[in-house]
Every structure is written in structure tokens, then in C-alpha cells.
Design a protein around this motif. Structure first.
Motif, short mmCIF file in Angstrom:
data_model
loop_
_atom_site.label_atom_id
_atom_site.label_comp_id
_atom_site.label_asym_id
_atom_site.label_seq_id
_atom_site.Cartn_x
_atom_site.Cartn_y
_atom_site.Cartn_z
N ARG A 13 7.53 2.64 12.59
CA ARG A 13 8.87 2.42 12.04
C ARG A 13 8.92 1.12 11.22
O ARG A 13 9.48 1.10 10.12
N GLU A 14 8.32 0.06 11.74
CA GLU A 14 8.32 -1.21 11.00
C GLU A 14 7.43 -1.13 9.76
O GLU A 14 7.75 -1.73 8.73
N LEU A 15 6.32 -0.39 9.84
CA LEU A 15 5.47 -0.20 8.65
C LEU A 15 6.22 0.57 7.57
O LEU A 15 6.12 0.25 6.39
N LYS A 16 6.99 1.59 7.96
CA LYS A 16 7.79 2.34 6.99
C LYS A 16 8.83 1.45 6.33
O LYS A 16 9.06 1.53 5.12
N HIS A 17 9.46 0.60 7.14
CA HIS A 17 10.47 -0.32 6.60
C HIS A 17 9.83 -1.28 5.61
O HIS A 17 10.37 -1.52 4.51
N GLU A 18 8.68 -1.84 5.95
CA GLU A 18 7.97 -2.76 5.06
C GLU A 18 7.51 -2.03 3.80
O GLU A 18 7.57 -2.60 2.70
N ILE A 21 10.33 -1.75 1.37
CA ILE A 21 10.58 -3.03 0.68
C ILE A 21 9.58 -3.23 -0.44
O ILE A 21 9.93 -3.64 -1.54
N ILE A 22 8.32 -2.92 -0.19
CA ILE A 22 7.28 -3.08 -1.20
C ILE A 22 7.49 -2.11 -2.35
O ILE A 22 7.29 -2.46 -3.52
N ALA A 23 7.93 -0.91 -2.08
CA ALA A 23 8.13 0.10 -3.12
C ALA A 23 9.29 -0.23 -4.05
O ALA A 23 9.30 0.20 -5.20
N ARG A 26 12.64 -4.15 -7.42
CA ARG A 26 13.51 -5.31 -7.56
C ARG A 26 13.07 -6.48 -6.69
O ARG A 26 13.45 -7.61 -6.93
N ASN A 27 12.28 -6.20 -5.67
CA ASN A 27 11.79 -7.24 -4.76
C ASN A 27 10.45 -7.78 -5.24
O ASN A 27 9.62 -7.03 -5.75
N PRO A 28 10.22 -9.07 -5.09
CA PRO A 28 8.95 -9.64 -5.51
C PRO A 28 7.80 -9.37 -4.54
O PRO A 28 6.67 -9.71 -4.82
N VAL A 29 8.07 -8.73 -3.41
CA VAL A 29 7.04 -8.48 -2.40
C VAL A 29 6.17 -7.32 -2.87
O VAL A 29 6.67 -6.26 -3.20
N ARG A 30 4.85 -7.52 -2.89
CA ARG A 30 3.93 -6.49 -3.34
C ARG A 30 2.87 -6.13 -2.30
O ARG A 30 2.12 -5.19 -2.48
N PHE A 31 2.77 -6.90 -1.22
CA PHE A 31 1.74 -6.68 -0.22
C PHE A 31 2.35 -6.71 1.18
O PHE A 31 3.37 -7.36 1.40
N PHE A 32 1.70 -6.04 2.12
CA PHE A 32 2.13 -6.09 3.50
C PHE A 32 1.85 -7.47 4.08
O PHE A 32 0.81 -8.06 3.79
N ASN A 33 2.76 -7.96 4.88
CA ASN A 33 2.56 -9.20 5.62
C ASN A 33 2.41 -8.81 7.09
O ASN A 33 3.38 -8.68 7.82
N TYR A 34 1.17 -8.58 7.48
CA TYR A 34 0.90 -8.06 8.81
C TYR A 34 1.24 -9.07 9.91
O TYR A 34 1.66 -8.67 11.00
N SER A 35 1.10 -10.35 9.64
CA SER A 35 1.47 -11.36 10.64
C SER A 35 2.97 -11.35 10.88
O SER A 35 3.42 -11.50 12.01
N TYR A 36 3.74 -11.16 9.81
CA TYR A 36 5.19 -11.06 9.95
C TYR A 36 5.56 -9.82 10.76
O TYR A 36 6.44 -9.87 11.62
N LEU A 37 4.87 -8.70 10.50
CA LEU A 37 5.13 -7.48 11.26
C LEU A 37 4.83 -7.69 12.74
O LEU A 37 5.55 -7.20 13.60
#
Length: 77
Positions: A13-18, A21-23, A26-37
């Protein structure tokens, strides 16, 4: 060492949410932040897993995309 079904559900569920966000362009996030997850899973859901486990689950469930690596030119024109 196995992860219970409830923990697997929260990880996915959290991976889908992240991934959503990446997709979003409009957001500058382009990579998964696994430590944040990992932190979110521990604080919000009480799930304690390692970062490599999260990475493996992301790869297994196809949330990560393989990057296209451009081949370098070998000939001069």
C-alpha cells in the motif's frame, strides 16, 4: 524469516502511494525513498522491516521501472 500477510499489505500500500507521487509530473520526486518508507511503516503502521526487504518487494511487485540506458556512440560522423 517471513513477513506476515498484514505487513505485506502495508508495504504494498505504501509502495503504491509512493509510486503515485513519483508518477505525478507536477512533483519533483523521481525516485523511491526507501528509508522514508521504512520510517512511515514503523511510525504509522507498526511494521518493522529492513530497507532491503522493501526494495525486494518493490522489485517483485513491479513498482520500480528499469531505466533505459542510452548507448554511447562509438562511431564519429
Amino acid at each position: 524469516h517471513h513477513i506476515d500477510e498484514k505487513s505485506e499489505k502495508w508495504i504494498n500500500r505504501e509502495l503504491k502511494h509512493e509510486a503515485a507521487i513519483i508518477a505525478d509530473r507536477r512533483n519533483p520526486v523521481r525516485f523511491f525513498n526507501y528509508s522514508y518508507l521504512k520510517t512511515i511503516l514503523e511510525e504509522k503502521h507498526g511494521v518493522s522491516v529492513s530497507v532491503p526487504t522493501i526494495i525486494l518487494r518493490a522489485k517483485k511487485t513491479a513498482f520500480t521501472k528499469r531505466r533505459f540506458v542510452a548507448k554511447s556512440m562509438t562511431e564519429k560522423f
